[in-house]
Design an enzyme around this catalytic site. Structure first.
Site, PDB file in Angstrom:
ATOM      1  N   GLY A  85       0.831  -1.195   0.000  1.00  0.00           N
ATOM      2  CA  GLY A  85       0.000   0.000   0.000  1.00  0.00           C
ATOM      3  C   GLY A  85       0.868   1.248   0.000  1.00  0.00           C
ATOM      4  N   CYS A  86       0.234   2.384  -0.280  1.00  0.00           N
ATOM      5  CA  CYS A  86       1.000   3.626  -0.382  1.00  0.00           C
ATOM      6  C   CYS A  86       1.568   4.046   0.977  1.00  0.00           C
ATOM      7  CB  CYS A  86       0.141   4.728  -0.989  1.00  0.00           C
ATOM      8  SG  CYS A  86      -1.467   4.956  -0.215  1.00  0.00           S
ATOM      9  N   PHE A  87       0.767   3.962   2.043  1.00  0.00           N
ATOM     10  CA  PHE A  87       1.277   4.343   3.365  1.00  0.00           C
ATOM     11  C   PHE A  87       2.414   3.415   3.811  1.00  0.00           C
ATOM     12  CE2 PHE A  87      -3.073   6.310   3.897  1.00  0.00           C
ATOM     13  CZ  PHE A  87      -2.635   7.614   4.018  1.00  0.00           C
ATOM     14  N   ALA A  95       5.749   4.394   2.005  1.00  0.00           N
ATOM     15  CA  ALA A  95       6.420   5.591   2.510  1.00  0.00           C
ATOM     16  C   ALA A  95       6.930   5.404   3.937  1.00  0.00           C
ATOM     17  CB  ALA A  95       5.467   6.784   2.458  1.00  0.00           C
TER      18      ALA A  95
END
Lengths: 359, 359, 359, 359
Positions: C161-163, C166
């Site tokens: 996922g994006c979170f 990062a």
């Protein structure tokens, strides 16, 4: 802004969950004379208002009611309808029959001719049979700076669309006085995305509409005919305009840039400014700017003001009129409350915000 | 997008810290044929590029040089000037004298007449004595879709302003072919705030320009005369236009909505689309949209494309042309690189992005 | 960026109309080695791609196909799935059975335990029976900077996922080397609204999400468990984190601010920067910033880069890690293509943008 | 909102052109008890207010005065200073000497120790000699929900910074009552760009700050010590916090997300909500949200409200406090007017907006 008493005029608001309804309730809540006596909705019936709109808590956390005719007529002096096009006209005839006056935010009674409405709002009209030709002709177009007497006596006030409001206000003085040519009028408008309503649509997502500007409904946008009807009525001649709306990446605000030709090309911007100032001298909701200062929609955000500026190209006698409003207040709910005020014998801008917050 | 060799043409970029310079370097960095052989600046001389622009790291972290004429002429085949108006024309005559060709992003050589430049850019011109009447007449207006042969041979290319680029591209085919009336042309343009440059100004702060739209320089914006010069040259008659720029709350993007009258009111939108398609058939940087699809500036963001659409109001024979560009690429640095390509015998769009990222 | 030949590896993209699909196709289109050999969708089957996405025209204007297993396996070497959670795992087992490798953008194979997936994605899992326990354990978590060898051999790559992307990138070096305490890790993340997808939802309208910041899914957001799984696997201990996502009024970009405690409170920010630089020395998609320079999401917009910075509060030995990505590229489609590259024996960042456009 | 009489308390506003001054005047204009009796400025002296701020016209179009001590003391009962740090303390001692009470928006009197102020505001302090140790110790930190009695008697009220306001309000009840651990408190804040003021700076341009989020002043932002001073005073122990501000692309609004550890890990979010509700029961400017509803800065925009929510991670006993304010009203001018109210014996929120406009 604290508690206010003596709210003696009872207003029912039907259709409370869209932006028109939210703004109306926001403004009525602080109005010294109006009491929100009934809160009704179709899809939202049964929900608690404060859950639906935590940003606008109402005292006693009211439940939104189903649209019950006898309850509405029983509890209210005037009804403010904030319903989709085609739905309003299902309810209005019944209300009028019961002697309840109506201020309608939809397009249903904006046209004097039911046939014209049907031809333009064909999608909505196909769904509903309407036979209220008479009501259409009796309804008053609710632009308070021009029709205040008619509004004060009206059974039905049809509130203008946001684009017509911003476009008619600067144009009407010049057409009324025959200062500009009646042909070749061009209106190039720019609107924030809240004009598209609160029902989710792909093109109104922040991810889609942010960082972009675009024209839409070029030639034939519905508001074209509405503007033409009013300008034609005013000038007595059949006026055709060019109207192009644009979507701009901001929440609120609407700017119309209007191009027309002066009959007397020697008129200056100062002359034209005087025309506007004279007409709107006693209108607290219209402010004319000095020549060379141009309206920024942010300057009227969260207010019921229209900010108008005029410039002239002396090389060719073209006049450029610029008009900025908050599309949800002066372009919608605030203007409706101006009508409510007039219908109640109150000053047209009573209880309405005329100064915003900056920045 | 990895390392690229054989960058055989040496380009000096002078004025590297503004948006024009940054975009130019961004595009040149990935161009297969151009090498950034010299990086110069006035205020930024001595600074490390990668400190100044950490978002656009250059190999070997070059230092920005002082503007030294002999070093520039020594190291470069062509010079791209991204300097303020009035500064460019201090440097250009010296470069031309040394047989170095110039592509200029400023307004200094956009006018064939030095007198006209002086009258319009009076603030800048008052600061500088200029005697380069001859260079003005020799400079080529750098709109590659129309002047490609002249550009390919030019000593000086004056890159068009962003508003003229977006406005001329849709208008020129119709004026060239005599399809529209030469009078009464109205251009209503909407630009993102990056068009105002990188030097901090109050009205360009996010806090000020966000959530607002506003017209500015109504009647008499400098780009008016630039557009009029080019349209008059093209049509052979003296053309006056109406041009109104608007500031829109977004970073990049520029939309021109152009209103004109068809000479033959029976022409349809499809006819007009054919006119555009025919003219721009071999231009990869111009794309004509289907009738009824309108350009969204986001669709061309970060590209060198102009997206054009046309609509006709058949009630009155008015044609509405809509044109969207990225103001910093097709409206500035990308168009300059089209000229660099042509001057170097390369295809006009070589190395330029034609597809953006969405959303 | 012109026409590219020799696209020898055939990639099918299924689920083409959401932001994940659009970004994937955007990136694959310019990749020198991958050919989009099949374009499939459920709701969009039968539509013309160029009508659906006029901002990203594909050659020959392909029609989106229905999801036909034999056609997919026939035409493609690898399949990129950009489907909603719970749908991907309906298709993947069939593809694997036919020896087609899968890169999956959904959450369906991110967990090693099918039970855990079911407990977290209960809504989706309730709708579908899944028995692919084995596939779950065989799938590789696709974070290419850490799992490149496993990815290169994988049958199924579950893209993070994006979170998590990062957040894991800055944390993993410190946990792997035992430099920070394993408890008390706090991740405060800020994401643009495109992370919420393209399906219209009220809270993602520009009118609602513009001019506002808000936390959501505080305690218990689904990505919490995903981050915890990976950190626990890496460190060998059971790690619990605190993760709070926030919605920020911008289209693209994601910033994670991570708080942890140094085991040795004498370590400096420079020391920590060295840790990061050493780990990511050969990773073109990760860039470590100088101490005192903090990542701006705009600096990595439209790129496959993660920009990481570290600061230490020497009063208390707390380390603050900051990490910025483009949520749709490094956080989604770009990272998927890194996996495609590795599975095809290509350099991990081949064909991916590493420099964006500014501003 | 029309004309208001009986404005019996005379307030001078010095420093009228920044956002603090503009907001103060906006709020005072509609306050029923305060009259703006003197409008002063340094750089703006001699300018017409309505030219400077056409969005906020004042009656009789006043001219901004030079800062003349005798005129100020003559005309006003209280002075509201909206001046840069280091300038306010040049004027305040003179006003106090003349028995005029001061409400100061700058940081000059926020610290009880002049030495601490000097160490933190070294740039400003180096420019000015200050010897007002006594005044520093006498000034009252103007957080009206906690210091109302001290404020009501104060000679000088030092209004808190915007970040401290949003961070202290949720934290103070828990520290006061010993519910959370005093170490390990982390404050992650997100602010709109108007917090950076109206003086143009590159990083605050829309073109730079739009479509981006970034941390800044990580470790050591000036507001860290201000928050620590107040928390330490309250709890009686020396508290060190971690504070990280972030810039978010919106005009107004500030959200603090605060992480702390419960001493009793069995407390629930409902328990914590009760703590907050009990403390702020009689504070109209603080509203506690239901558990599971999180504050959106837009909900308090253009109001003097702080909206607070609490959540607990029951796995580890961590409490997450979220607090949203309008940085220019509750975080600045509105809070100052709360102090003016208290100093004048009025209810703390008299005349202040508590409901905004949505969307």
């Amino acid at each position: 802004m604290d508690s206010i008493n003596n709210k003696s005029i009872r207003v029912a608001v039907i259709g409370a969950s869209g932006y028109g309804g939210i703004q109306s309730i926001r403004l009525l809540k602080e109005h010294p004379d109006f009491e929100i006596s009934f809160l009704g909705g179709y899809k939202t019936a049964g929900l608690k208002w404060n859950d639906l709109c935590p940003f606008l808590p109402l005292e006693n956390d009211p439940t939104i009611n189903a649209v019950d005719l006898s309850e509405i007529t029983d509890k209210s002096d005037i009804v403010l309808l904030s319903l989709p096009n085609g739905i309003s006209s299902q309810l209005t005839p019944k209300l009028i029959k019961e002697k309840v006056r109506v201020v309608d935010l939809s397009a249903d009674y904006r046209y004097r001719s039911l046939e014209e409405w049907k031809s333009i709002y064909s999608v909505e009209s196909s769904k509903h049979s309407r036979k209220d030709e008479l009501l259409c002709s009796q309804a008053v177009y609710g632009i308070p700076e021009w029709n205040s007497i008619e509004i004060s006596k009206a059974k039905i006030v049809a509130c203008p669309g946001c684009f017509p409001t911003a476009s008619l206000l600067p144009l009407m003085p010049f057409l009324k006085q025959g200062i500009i040519e009646t042909d070749g009028i061009i209106i190039d408008s720019k609107s924030g995305t809240s004009g598209g309503g609160r029902v989710p649509k792909e093109h109104l997502l922040l991810a889609e509409s942010s960082e972009s500007v675009e024209p839409y409904s070029v030639v034939g946008h519905r508001h074209t005919s509405e503007i033409e009807q009013e300008l034609s009525n005013l000038s007595g001649s059949n006026i055709q305009i060019q109207f192009t709306p644009h979507l701009v990446p901001m929440v609120r605000g609407l700017l119309s840039t209007v191009y027309a030709r002066l009959r007397d090309p020697c008129l200056t911007a100062e002359d034209c400014k005087t025309v506007l100032e004279t007409v709107y001298r006693s209108c607290p909701s219209v402010e004319i700017q000095p020549v060379g200062v141009y309206p920024k929609t942010k300057w009227v955000r969260f207010t019921n003001k229209a900010l108008i500026s005029v410039q002239v190209d002396q090389r060719n006698g073209r006049v450029i009129l610029m008009s900025a409003i908050d599309n949800l207040i002066k372009g919608q709910a605030g203007q409706a409350i101006q009508s409510l005020n007039l219908m109640s014998g109150l000053p047209t801008c009573k209880g309405l915000p005329l100064i915003g917050y900056y920045p």
